[in-house]
Write a protein that holds these residues in place. Sequence first.
Motif, PDB file in Angstrom:
ATOM      1  N   VAL A   1      78.444  38.471  57.861  1.00 38.78           N
ATOM      2  CA  VAL A   1      76.988  38.385  57.997  1.00 38.78           C
ATOM      3  C   VAL A   1      76.549  38.623  59.447  1.00 38.78           C
ATOM      4  CG1 VAL A   1      76.641  35.894  58.450  1.00 38.78           C
ATOM      5  CG2 VAL A   1      75.016  37.126  57.025  1.00 38.78           C
ATOM      6  N   ILE A   2      77.384  38.247  60.402  1.00 42.72           N
ATOM      7  CA  ILE A   2      77.034  38.503  61.807  1.00 42.72           C
ATOM      8  C   ILE A   2      77.206  39.980  62.135  1.00 42.72           C
ATOM      9  CG2 ILE A   2      77.727  38.012  64.203  1.00 42.72           C
ATOM     10  CD1 ILE A   2      78.056  35.104  63.402  1.00 42.72           C
ATOM     11  N   ASN A   3      78.055  40.667  61.376  1.00 38.90           N
ATOM     12  CA  ASN A   3      78.192  42.120  61.538  1.00 38.90           C
ATOM     13  C   ASN A   3      76.926  42.872  61.118  1.00 38.90           C
ATOM     14  OD1 ASN A   3      80.739  42.217  62.665  1.00 38.90           O
ATOM     15  ND2 ASN A   3      81.801  42.420  60.709  1.00 38.90           N
ATOM     16  N   LYS A   4      75.992  42.176  60.470  1.00 37.98           N
ATOM     17  CA  LYS A   4      74.714  42.791  60.101  1.00 37.98           C
ATOM     18  C   LYS A   4      73.820  42.994  61.331  1.00 37.98           C
ATOM     19  CE  LYS A   4      75.572  42.392  55.608  1.00 37.98           C
ATOM     20  NZ  LYS A   4      75.821  43.580  54.751  1.00 37.98           N
ATOM     21  N   LYS A   5      74.269  42.480  62.481  1.00 36.86           N
ATOM     22  CA  LYS A   5      73.529  42.604  63.742  1.00 36.86           C
ATOM     23  C   LYS A   5      72.123  41.989  63.648  1.00 36.86           C
ATOM     24  CE  LYS A   5      76.927  45.005  65.544  1.00 36.86           C
ATOM     25  NZ  LYS A   5      77.861  44.380  66.498  1.00 36.86           N
ATOM     26  N   PRO A   6      72.057  40.715  63.284  1.00 35.52           N
ATOM     27  CA  PRO A   6      70.735  40.079  63.200  1.00 35.52           C
ATOM     28  C   PRO A   6      70.105  39.905  64.579  1.00 35.52           C
ATOM     29  CG  PRO A   6      72.453  38.424  63.018  1.00 35.52           C
ATOM     30  CD  PRO A   6      73.143  39.766  63.014  1.00 35.52           C
ATOM     31  N   ASP A   7      68.800  39.675  64.572  1.00 35.04           N
ATOM     32  CA  ASP A   7      68.087  39.394  65.824  1.00 35.04           C
ATOM     33  C   ASP A   7      68.268  37.942  66.245  1.00 35.04           C
ATOM     34  OD1 ASP A   7      66.905  42.010  65.907  1.00 35.04           O
ATOM     35  OD2 ASP A   7      65.537  41.353  64.333  1.00 35.04           O
ATOM     36  N   VAL A   8      68.516  37.067  65.271  1.00 32.72           N
ATOM     37  CA  VAL A   8      68.677  35.642  65.547  1.00 32.72           C
ATOM     38  C   VAL A   8      69.470  35.003  64.410  1.00 32.72           C
ATOM     39  CG1 VAL A   8      66.525  34.946  64.387  1.00 32.72           C
ATOM     40  CG2 VAL A   8      67.417  33.552  66.270  1.00 32.72           C
ATOM     41  N   ILE A   9      70.182  33.917  64.731  1.00 28.59           N
ATOM     42  CA  ILE A   9      70.983  33.202  63.738  1.00 28.59           C
ATOM     43  C   ILE A   9      70.569  31.730  63.737  1.00 28.59           C
ATOM     44  CG2 ILE A   9      73.331  32.542  63.015  1.00 28.59           C
ATOM     45  CD1 ILE A   9      74.327  34.973  64.680  1.00 28.59           C
ATOM     46  N   ILE A  10      70.293  31.198  62.550  1.00 30.56           N
ATOM     47  CA  ILE A  10      69.992  29.775  62.384  1.00 30.56           C
ATOM     48  C   ILE A  10      71.280  29.071  61.956  1.00 30.56           C
ATOM     49  CG2 ILE A  10      68.643  28.063  61.112  1.00 30.56           C
ATOM     50  CD1 ILE A  10      66.542  30.313  60.644  1.00 30.56           C
ATOM     51  N   VAL A  11      71.645  28.024  62.701  1.00 33.31           N
ATOM     52  CA  VAL A  11      72.940  27.355  62.500  1.00 33.31           C
ATOM     53  C   VAL A  11      72.723  25.875  62.168  1.00 33.31           C
ATOM     54  CG1 VAL A  11      75.194  26.878  63.544  1.00 33.31           C
ATOM     55  CG2 VAL A  11      73.962  28.946  64.173  1.00 33.31           C
TER      56      VAL A  11
END
Length: 303
Positions: free
Chosen positions: A85-95
């Motif tokens: 999912v991080i390989n999707k190159k998101p603008d931001v990640i909620i953890v």
Amino acid sequence: MKKYLFILISIALIASCKTAEKQNVEPIHIDPKLLIPWGEALKDETTAESPAIYEFKSKDKKLWYLASRHSNKIDQPVFKYISEVINKKPDVIIVEGFESDLGFSPKEISESVLQGIKDGFYPAGEPSYAIELATKNNIPYIGGEPNDKLILQEILKAGYTANDLLSFNFVRRMPQINRSGELKKNKVENIYAKYIKSKARDFDYKGKTLNFNKFKEWYLKNQGKKFSLTAGEKGETAPIEGPYFTQKISLEVTKIRDINILQLISNMMNKYNKVVIIYGSSHYRVEHKAIKASLGEPKRISL
């Protein structure tokens, strides 16, 4: 000359129309009133799979919700899903695991959760792997948890005490304490004392806390059994109408958490085009109806 002016005016009109279109775009709002009660959510087998990625699309916006299964070992499937999912190159990640109020990529969190990682073992669980990858890829991340003071305030309104909340939090943390290997280095009573001191500070609670013996008395009285190192297992702190006192508190706490998560998703989706959230699958099971009402049906991705 007239033709030249006509072209300029046409360009200006097109630009102003596009600006107006952008200004008229309805902001994304995910309604917390649509949260599904936990007991009802568990009956829905369509959301039972975990880990799983749910991809939502709304115009030029994308949300990937990774319904996680908590783990500490990199050979477990959830770590592969996080990488995907991080390989999707998101603008931001909620953890999961720390307050939204701490802002983006708080240094104190990364320094804390990335300690002790060795041979593919992550003491702070899979959120720390997400933070590690986010940091390596220069992607900002933010916690999905509500302010601790707000949680205490709402719990007191519901008729519980500050020590009920502190004790509940320790019971809820016990499975992670077992998974992390903390008990190999320290006695449970020492872990308890350190945790309660820290958590009371987070809640800004200045009253008297329970020592470990008093906590065990609290546990016996409210849970109907003696405290053991398996406390918190088998749904003991699940937010359901069950036999345990901790389950009743969990219903209140989980509702506060899920409301904060939905508000944060809305805020991040309005600010960014590509958002990833990585949270325990039980949260997705409670939240998915509200998210679908705003963003439409997702595509489920299984690896």
